[in-house]
Write an enzyme that holds these catalytic residues in place. Structure first.
Site, PDB file in Angstrom:
ATOM      1  N   CYS A 137      -3.608 -10.824   0.944  1.00 14.91           N
ATOM      2  CA  CYS A 137      -3.749  -9.913  -0.149  1.00 14.91           C
ATOM      3  C   CYS A 137      -4.539 -10.357  -1.411  1.00 14.91           C
ATOM      4  CB  CYS A 137      -2.211  -9.221  -0.283  1.00 14.91           C
ATOM      5  SG  CYS A 137      -1.654  -8.653   1.274  1.00 14.91           S
TER       6      CYS A 137
ATOM      7  N   SER B 190       7.410  -5.789   7.766  1.00 14.67           N
ATOM      8  CA  SER B 190       5.842  -5.106   7.845  1.00 14.67           C
ATOM      9  C   SER B 190       5.647  -5.256   9.318  1.00 14.67           C
ATOM     10  CB  SER B 190       4.780  -5.770   6.976  1.00 14.67           C
ATOM     11  OG  SER B 190       3.497  -5.123   7.107  1.00 14.67           O
TER      12      SER B 190
ATOM     13  N   THR C 128       3.889  -4.326   1.085  1.00 14.63           N
ATOM     14  CA  THR C 128       3.527  -4.081  -0.356  1.00 14.63           C
ATOM     15  C   THR C 128       4.296  -2.916  -0.858  1.00 14.63           C
ATOM     16  OG1 THR C 128       1.596  -4.951  -0.090  1.00 14.63           O
ATOM     17  CG2 THR C 128       1.689  -3.477  -1.798  1.00 14.63           C
TER      18      THR C 128
END
Length: 379
Positions: A318, A193, A70
């Protein structure tokens, strides 16, 4: 618990934790400090940075440590806009919320944004990206693979179009990392990530090509060469490097194993449950299976599976709590009922064939019960 939500996060590998512990206990110094503890941490960061540079095929000074995908997406998009000041950006309509929402933020600040829809299979066509280009286009974001459907995107073709036009191309590779061999030679920015490939949460790598016009979002000290202020999480960076090293060493073996489980699951579900449809076509990541079930609500299926000890998702983690239907499946043009009934199953290296069998059995019972309550025919 049967965990089939590996696209949301993966468990931390034991060997990764062991690699991290010394930097949480003994070598806990701030990497900016000049004493021996600080130098030990700084050296660990250098080694981790050099590893990712070699793995991705770039220079060490093009690698930045972040808190995850993000932040990578926000930094690339908003940083490019801040450096530019005005103009037009292109974002695929099926991007991760971090990029969709960042683009909306920039829209509110006077930038012009074009959201490009995919085709019915969930693939963003390079020709559509090229068609959306304008004289003042300076940034484009299309993920290498979609987080909900797992559909692999034509990233290299899009990257080539952007290169010819002098447009900064950012590729969100969060879902691809660990199952696809990544290289940054096709893009100007790339993000991954750690927690998607059995590393620690809150750790990411951002590649920015030298010369890329990106302004910082987090001001502070000179950590990460001034792009990202704040004390660097050394233990997370070390653990992330170990996790990615493991992923690369076992790439083909894990791909084959995970793909075998997923394909077996999909084949059985589509054959044994009437009115089940796989969402997304073409080449799909070995881990992902997004399936809709006629006459059902995806949330109801999720909760019923959870009661049986099976963890799945109805889309991006998310977006949990969002009342709107999947923006990805909607952008693909699927009818509302199919969007509403979709469930994402995502497999990992710790899943087993027995778990596949148990999940298929549970699904058959749950779908039949839901349809019975709703007055639909069952199989």
């Amino acid at each position: 618990m049967i965990y089939l939500d590996n696209a949301a996060t993966t468990p931390l590998d034991g060997c990764v934790l062991e690699e991290m512990l010394p930097y949480l206990r003994e070598n806990y110094g701030n990497s900016q400090s000049q004493h021996s503890l600080g130098r030990a941490s700084a050296n660990a960061l250098v080694c981790a940075r050099d590893f990712f540079a070699q793995a991705l095929g770039c220079r060490s000074e093009e690698i930045y440590f972040t808190s995850g995908g993000t932040e990578c997406g926000n930094t690339a998009l908003k940083g490019a806009c801040s450096a530019r000041g005005k103009g037009h950006i292109i974002v695929s309509a099926i991007e991760h919320p971090s990029l969709i929402e960042s683009a909306k933020d920039m829209l509110a600040r006077g930038f012009e944004v074009t959201f490009v829809n995919p085709d019915k299979d969930g693939r963003v066509q390079p020709a559509e990206i090229e068609r959306a280009m304008r004289q003042d286009t300076f940034f484009c974001a299309v993920a290498s693979a979609n987080n909900e459907t797992g559909v692999i995107q034509p990233a290299r073709e899009i990257g080539e179009i952007c290169r010819k036009r002098g447009v900064f191309y950012y590729a969100d590779c969060v879902q691809s990392a660990g199952t696809q061999k990544l290289s940054c030679d096709f893009c100007d920015g790339l993000g991954i990530s750690a927690h998607k490939f059995y590393g620690p949460k809150g750790a990411g790598v951002l590649y920015i090509k030298s010369g890329g016009k990106i302004s910082r979002l987090i001001s502070g000290g000179m950590q990460e060469r001034g792009l990202r202020g704040g004390t660097v999480n050394v233990a997370a960076a070390v653990g992330m490097a170990k996790a990615y090293e493991n992923a690369l060493l076992n790439l083909e073996k894990n791909r084959a194993y995970i793909s075998g489980l997923k394909n077996s699951f999909v084949k059985r579900v589509l054959a044994e449950i009437d009115g089940a449809y796989l969402n997304g076509g073409g080449e799909i990541l070995p881990s992902h299976a997004n399936i809709s079930f006629d006459g059902c609500d995806g949330e109801n299926i999720l909760f019923a599976l959870d009661l049986k000890g099976i963890a799945v998702s109805t889309g991006s983690a998310c977006s949990a709590g969002a009342v709107n239907p999947s923006h990805v499946l909607t952008a693909m043009g699927l009818p509302y009922e199919r969007v509403r009934s979709a469930v994402r199953f995502s497999f990992g290296k710790y899943n087993t064939a027995e778990e596949v069998n148990k999940t298929v059995k549970a699904l058959k019972e749950i779908i039949s019960k839901i349809r019975s309550v709703n007055g639909r025919n069952t199989h």
